[in-house]
Design a protein around this motif. Structure first.
Motif, PDB file in Angstrom:
ATOM      1  N   VAL A 102       0.311  -1.206   0.189  1.00 37.02           N
ATOM      2  CA  VAL A 102       0.127  -0.103  -0.059  1.00 37.02           C
ATOM      3  C   VAL A 102       0.839   1.063  -0.529  1.00 37.02           C
ATOM      4  CG1 VAL A 102      -1.754   1.363   1.231  1.00 37.02           C
ATOM      5  CG2 VAL A 102      -2.047  -0.843   1.132  1.00 37.02           C
TER       6      VAL A 102
ATOM      7  N   LYS B 261       0.459  -2.097 -11.150  1.00 31.79           N
ATOM      8  CA  LYS B 261      -1.142  -2.144 -10.963  1.00 31.79           C
ATOM      9  C   LYS B 261      -1.278  -3.641  -9.854  1.00 31.79           C
ATOM     10  CE  LYS B 261      -2.199   0.022 -14.955  1.00 31.79           C
ATOM     11  NZ  LYS B 261      -2.751   1.272 -14.061  1.00 31.79           N
TER      12      LYS B 261
ATOM     13  N   THR C  24      -1.245  -0.631  -4.345  1.00 28.27           N
ATOM     14  CA  THR C  24      -2.910  -0.432  -3.554  1.00 28.27           C
ATOM     15  C   THR C  24      -1.966   1.115  -3.802  1.00 28.27           C
ATOM     16  OG1 THR C  24      -3.587  -2.291  -2.320  1.00 28.27           O
ATOM     17  CG2 THR C  24      -4.417  -0.024  -2.467  1.00 28.27           C
ATOM     18  N   TYR C  25      -2.054   2.206  -4.880  1.00 34.43           N
ATOM     19  CA  TYR C  25      -1.790   3.113  -5.085  1.00 34.43           C
ATOM     20  C   TYR C  25      -3.053   4.372  -4.476  1.00 34.43           C
ATOM     21  CZ  TYR C  25      -0.343   8.065  -6.473  1.00 34.43           C
ATOM     22  OH  TYR C  25      -0.344   8.727  -6.663  1.00 34.43           O
ATOM     23  N   LEU C  26      -2.990   4.639  -3.177  1.00 31.31           N
ATOM     24  CA  LEU C  26      -3.861   5.533  -2.313  1.00 31.31           C
ATOM     25  C   LEU C  26      -3.726   7.368  -3.170  1.00 31.31           C
ATOM     26  CD1 LEU C  26      -3.007   4.771   1.467  1.00 31.31           C
ATOM     27  CD2 LEU C  26      -4.625   3.972   0.032  1.00 31.31           C
TER      28      LEU C  26
END
Length: 200
Positions: A39, A61, A64-66
């Motif tokens: 993340v 991909k 998890t990119y905030l």
């Protein structure tokens, strides 16, 4: 050489440290430090944009990119960043002793640097290296504060004066001042110094 001194002092301060010649090398190094399933998020930073790191994060991909630029509740995202595996940012200044000096407007960036994310990667250009804390303060007040106010379209007094005037404007972006002299968790903070002028 100043970089040798900076590296030695950063390592004494329990920071990780790498020196690269180009933004491309810096971006590759960041890519290697982010692992599948991580993340990841970041603070607001001209440097990260200049290095192509924001585009890199959007292209991964397997993480998890905030994404702070595309979220409905940015305050919620700021809080989620504290649980991130990797948090990326720059620094307003770094002294030759390996001390990170930062000034923030909302506090989310400096708060995440201090505590929360498992790993903090700090990307700096050589223009951010200063002699000591006094020079770090001077750099923020005479360079970073003014340019960031202009970038964010804030009509604060420093824009007219050309330097910080220690205002109490309701929209000022200089509110939280932090000095990180060492890392409690060894190498939690990893500094990547790029041999180019980056950011403000």
């Amino acid at each position: 050489m100043i970089i040798d001194e900076l590296k030695r002092n950063c390592e004494i301060n329990r920071f990780g440290f790498d020196y690269v010649e180009t933004i491309e090398e810096g971006c590759q190094l960041v890519n290697q430090m982010i692992h599948e399933g991580d993340v990841v998020s970041h603070g607001g930073s001209v440097t990260l944009n200049e290095c192509g790191i924001i585009d890199l994060l959007k292209s991964r991909k397997d993480i998890t990119y905030l994404d702070r630029e595309n979220c409905e509740d940015v305050q919620k995202l700021y809080r989620e960043c504290f649980s991130a595996d990797v948090y990326l940012t720059s620094s307003n200044a770094i002294t030759k002793k390996g001390e990170l000096y930062n000034v923030d407007g909302n506090g989310n960036r400096v708060a995440a640097m201090l505590f929360g994310p498992k790993k903090v990667i700090v990307i700096i250009g050589v223009n951010k290296i200063v002699e000591n804390i006094d020079e770090a303060v001077k750099r923020v007040e005479e360079v970073a504060a003014v340019k960031n106010n202009i970038r964010l379209n804030k009509k604060n007094p420093c824009v007219q004066a050309g330097h910080c005037v220690h205002c109490n404007s309701p929209v000022k972006i200089c509110r939280e001042y932090t000095l990180i002299t060492s890392s409690a968790i060894e190498k939690r903070i990893h500094i990547i110094c790029v041999n180019q002028n980056l950011g403000y």
